[in-house]
Design a protein around this motif. Structure first.
Motif, short mmCIF file in Angstrom:
data_model
loop_
_atom_site.label_atom_id
_atom_site.label_comp_id
_atom_site.label_asym_id
_atom_site.label_seq_id
_atom_site.Cartn_x
_atom_site.Cartn_y
_atom_site.Cartn_z
N SER A 72 0.86 -1.18 0.00
CA SER A 72 0.00 0.00 0.00
C SER A 72 0.89 1.22 0.00
CB SER A 72 -0.88 -0.01 1.25
OG SER A 72 -1.59 1.19 1.37
N SER A 73 0.60 2.16 -0.88
CA SER A 73 1.37 3.40 -0.87
C SER A 73 0.47 4.52 -0.40
CB SER A 73 1.95 3.70 -2.25
OG SER A 73 0.94 3.80 -3.21
N TYR A 74 1.05 5.36 0.41
CA TYR A 74 0.30 6.46 0.98
C TYR A 74 0.45 7.70 0.14
CZ TYR A 74 -0.12 3.55 5.06
OH TYR A 74 -0.43 2.54 5.91
N SER A 80 0.09 8.50 -5.60
CA SER A 80 1.04 7.78 -4.75
C SER A 80 2.13 8.72 -4.28
CB SER A 80 1.67 6.63 -5.55
OG SER A 80 2.73 6.07 -4.81
N VAL A 84 5.69 3.38 1.19
CA VAL A 84 5.05 2.08 0.99
C VAL A 84 5.02 1.27 2.28
CG1 VAL A 84 5.18 -0.06 -0.33
CG2 VAL A 84 5.83 2.09 -1.40
N ARG A 85 3.94 0.53 2.45
CA ARG A 85 3.80 -0.40 3.56
C ARG A 85 3.48 -1.77 2.97
NH1 ARG A 85 -0.82 -1.48 7.50
NH2 ARG A 85 -2.05 -0.34 5.98
N LEU A 87 1.67 -5.10 3.02
CA LEU A 87 0.48 -5.69 3.63
C LEU A 87 0.56 -7.21 3.64
CD1 LEU A 87 -2.23 -3.50 1.84
CD2 LEU A 87 -1.16 -3.12 4.08
N THR A 111 6.02 3.46 -6.25
CA THR A 111 5.87 2.23 -5.48
C THR A 111 6.77 1.13 -6.04
OG1 THR A 111 3.60 2.81 -4.92
CG2 THR A 111 4.21 0.50 -4.67
#
Length: 184
Positions: A72-74, A80, A84-85, A87, A111
């Motif tokens: 997931s990119s915030y 974007s 990035v996280r 998941l 990302t």
């Protein structure tokens, strides 16, 4: 689901099912040639890459394993930030492996640039990228992509794994949505 099922939600078909299939055949032939005699770990990026990965994997003749990541990119809204996280991380150990990241689409590249760096830090023999679609006009960072299906204009597209609000992923083609779908 096909074009008729979309009614007036479909603005136009950008790439037909046949065009996608022909290009996947060509990409698979090149990947087979490049990885002759080697085992390849295909890494799909969820959820969009599911269709591309499945169709590409079935066309390959080289030995492949498959694994999946979800990231997931915030950012603000649909943009974007490149932050990035993870998941869902890979189950496979990448050490000494030939890794081929499989993507549905590359737009900003933020990302993907992060993902490339992350996977390279895990000790693989090689890491390359295959994507069905790339939007060169949307690129914010340069990412070296070895296999590109089609370069497309910087438009919002759906189908062949790409969604709008989790809808339209199962279209066998790539199309653009009519403005009334996303303007409310």
């Amino acid at each position: 689901m096909d074009a008729a099922d979309m009614g007036d939600d479909l603005e136009r078909v950008l790439l037909t099912e046949e065009q996608l299939g022909v290009r996947l055949d060509e990409m698979a032939a090149q990947i087979d040639a490049d990885y002759a005699g080697k085992s390849v770990l295909l890494v799909g990026v969820l959820k969009g890459a599911v269709m591309v990965m499945a169709d590409l994997a079935r066309r390959l003749h080289c030995q492949v394993d498959m694994d999946w990541m979800a990231v997931s990119s915030y950012g603000s809204g649909t943009k974007s930030s490149g932050v990035v996280r993870i998941l869902k991380d890979l189950d496979a150990d990448l050490h000494g492996r030939h890794v081929l990241i499989v993507e549905d689409i590359i737009d900003s590249g933020l990302t993907l640039s992060w993902l490339l760096s992350n996977l390279r830090s895990r000790g693989p023999e090689s890491v390359e990228i295959a994507t069905m679609l790339r939007k060169p006009d949307a690129a914010k960072v340069e990412v070296d992509v070895r296999y590109v299906g089609f370069e497309i204009p910087n438009e919002f597209v759906v189908g062949f794994g790409l969604d709008y609000g989790e809808r339209y992923r199962n279209l066998p083609f790539v199309g653009t949505l009519a403005p009334h779908v996303y303007s409310h």
